[in-house]
Design a protein around this motif. Structure first.
Motif, PDB file in Angstrom:
ATOM      1  N   ARG A  62       0.837  -1.200   0.000  1.00 33.40           N
ATOM      2  CA  ARG A  62       0.000   0.000   0.000  1.00 33.40           C
ATOM      3  C   ARG A  62       0.874   1.254   0.000  1.00 33.40           C
ATOM      4  O   ARG A  62       0.597   2.213  -0.730  1.00 33.40           O
ATOM      5  N   HIS A 198      -7.916  -1.565  -8.979  1.00 34.47           N
ATOM      6  CA  HIS A 198      -8.913  -2.625  -8.940  1.00 34.47           C
ATOM      7  C   HIS A 198      -8.935  -3.295  -7.555  1.00 34.47           C
ATOM      8  O   HIS A 198      -7.994  -3.168  -6.782  1.00 34.47           O
ATOM      9  N   MET A 199      -9.999  -4.031  -7.286  1.00 34.54           N
ATOM     10  CA  MET A 199     -10.139  -4.728  -6.009  1.00 34.54           C
ATOM     11  C   MET A 199      -9.630  -6.161  -6.063  1.00 34.54           C
ATOM     12  O   MET A 199      -9.853  -6.935  -5.149  1.00 34.54           O
ATOM     13  N   SER A 200      -8.943  -6.532  -7.112  1.00 29.37           N
ATOM     14  CA  SER A 200      -8.392  -7.884  -7.221  1.00 29.37           C
ATOM     15  C   SER A 200      -7.250  -8.057  -6.228  1.00 29.37           C
ATOM     16  O   SER A 200      -6.659  -7.070  -5.769  1.00 29.37           O
ATOM     17  N   LYS A 204      -5.409  -4.672  -4.979  1.00 28.56           N
ATOM     18  CA  LYS A 204      -6.216  -4.076  -3.918  1.00 28.56           C
ATOM     19  C   LYS A 204      -5.412  -3.141  -3.032  1.00 28.56           C
ATOM     20  O   LYS A 204      -5.855  -2.032  -2.716  1.00 28.56           O
ATOM     21  N   MET A 208      -4.703   1.146  -4.208  1.00 26.43           N
ATOM     22  CA  MET A 208      -5.662   1.876  -3.388  1.00 26.43           C
ATOM     23  C   MET A 208      -5.497   3.382  -3.539  1.00 26.43           C
ATOM     24  O   MET A 208      -6.481   4.130  -3.672  1.00 26.43           O
TER      25      MET A 208
END
Length: 329
Positions: A62, A198-200, A204, A208
């Protein structure tokens, strides 16, 4: 980043909109040097492969996503500012205004969006459902293999409405505020969101930052896009469109896409959004609008007509604001 007064940035945005509407991005130039979005995409791809490793802890991924996003913004914007700085030392200001407008026009997608959405209607008429499914699969991410005519048309209309906001209104709005550097900033973030936001499992954490910033910077454009679509519709429909947007836009999964989609749905008296399939998984998204879900190819033509008028409203608004700002100087 170079800071330009509104007396420069507003005419740049108005001219960029007009240039792109007339000429688009020349295919010969695309084949010769590619497209600016492709250049940004290559940078994003290189950073993602270097920084987004599967064996890196999620929290670190992240943080690295924030680092990548900073570079994705800083590199193109800095190069743009440097290019303009050199240009303004060598060329007269009126010439550089046209240069800014021409370069900014490459980051707007009025013509290409029209071409791709119109192709869906053409494919439906000429090749039936198989042709329509193939054509709409080029502009949406949902499963299209089982869509009937209504589902194909709704998907195309949703893409038309959403991309009117983030492919046309947003880059022109950021151009109107900050000139070409503003357009480059917006397009860099938007491209990052489309590639890594994307949220894959892979994106993810790493994507973010891009997804959150893209949502934030599209907030004003999505509202302005809904307003343009409303003003492009017959005046007697304005109260209904406004009520539908206020009621249904917050129900959309996206904080932005629901605004232009609700305006489009109300203007055409059709339902948009609703349940759809992604990767074999059926979502339970609510319907937007208060018309019928049985959209037909003719509704796609009406949507394209509304889109053309909305682009005209946007360009007229930019021109009038630019002239007013220049007169006030």
């Amino acid at each position: 980043m170079l800071l330009f007064p509104l007396s420069i940035t507003l005419p740049v945005a108005a001219l960029a909109a007009g240039m792109e509407a007339l000429w688009g991005y020349p295919p010969r130039l695309l084949g010769l040097i590619g497209h600016p979005v492709m250049w940004v995409g290559a940078l994003i791809d290189r950073l993602e492969r270097a920084l987004n490793r599967a064996d890196t802890p999620e929290q670190m991924r992240r943080m690295l996503g924030f680092v990548a996003l900073a570079l994705i913004i800083a590199i193109p914007v800095t190069l743009t500012a440097a290019l303009l700085g050199v240009g303004y030392t060598l060329l007269p200001a009126p010439v550089m205004l046209l240069v800014q407008a021409a370069l900014a026009s490459t980051l707007v997608a009025q013509r290409s969006l029209w071409v791709h959405v119109r192709a869906v209607g053409t494919a439906l008429r000429q090749n039936g459902l198989p042709g329509g499914r193939q054509a709409v699969s080029m502009i949406v991410g949902r499963d299209t293999s089982a869509l009937e005519e209504a589902g194909i048309v709704r998907a195309a209309l949703e893409s038309l409405a959403e991309n009117f906001s983030d492919g046309i209104v947003a880059p022109l709005l950021w151009t109107a505020l900050f000139g070409l550097p503003g357009a480059v900033f917006y397009k860099s973030v938007n491209t990052a969101d489309s590639m890594i936001g994307h949220m894959s499992p892979r994106y993810k954490a790493f994507g973010m930052a891009a997804a959150r910033l893209d949502d934030l910077i599209n907030l004003p454009a999505s509202r302005l896009a809904a307003l343009c679509l409303m003003l492009a519709a017959p005046r007697q429909k304005w109260p209904h469109i406004w009520q539908t947007v206020r009621r249904d836009a917050p129900r959309h999964r996206s904080p932005n896409a629901g605004w232009p989609e609700a305006a489009m749905a109300a203007a055409l008296n059709t339902l948009l959004a609703g349940p759809r399939s992604y990767g074999g998984h059926m979502t339970k998204d609510p319907w937007i609008g208060s018309g019928t879900s049985g959209a037909r190819t003719a509704d796609l033509e009406r949507g394209l007509h509304l889109y053309r008028r909305a682009c005209g409203v946007l360009i007229a608004g930019l021109l009038c604001t630019a002239l007013g700002c220049m007169i006030a100087q």
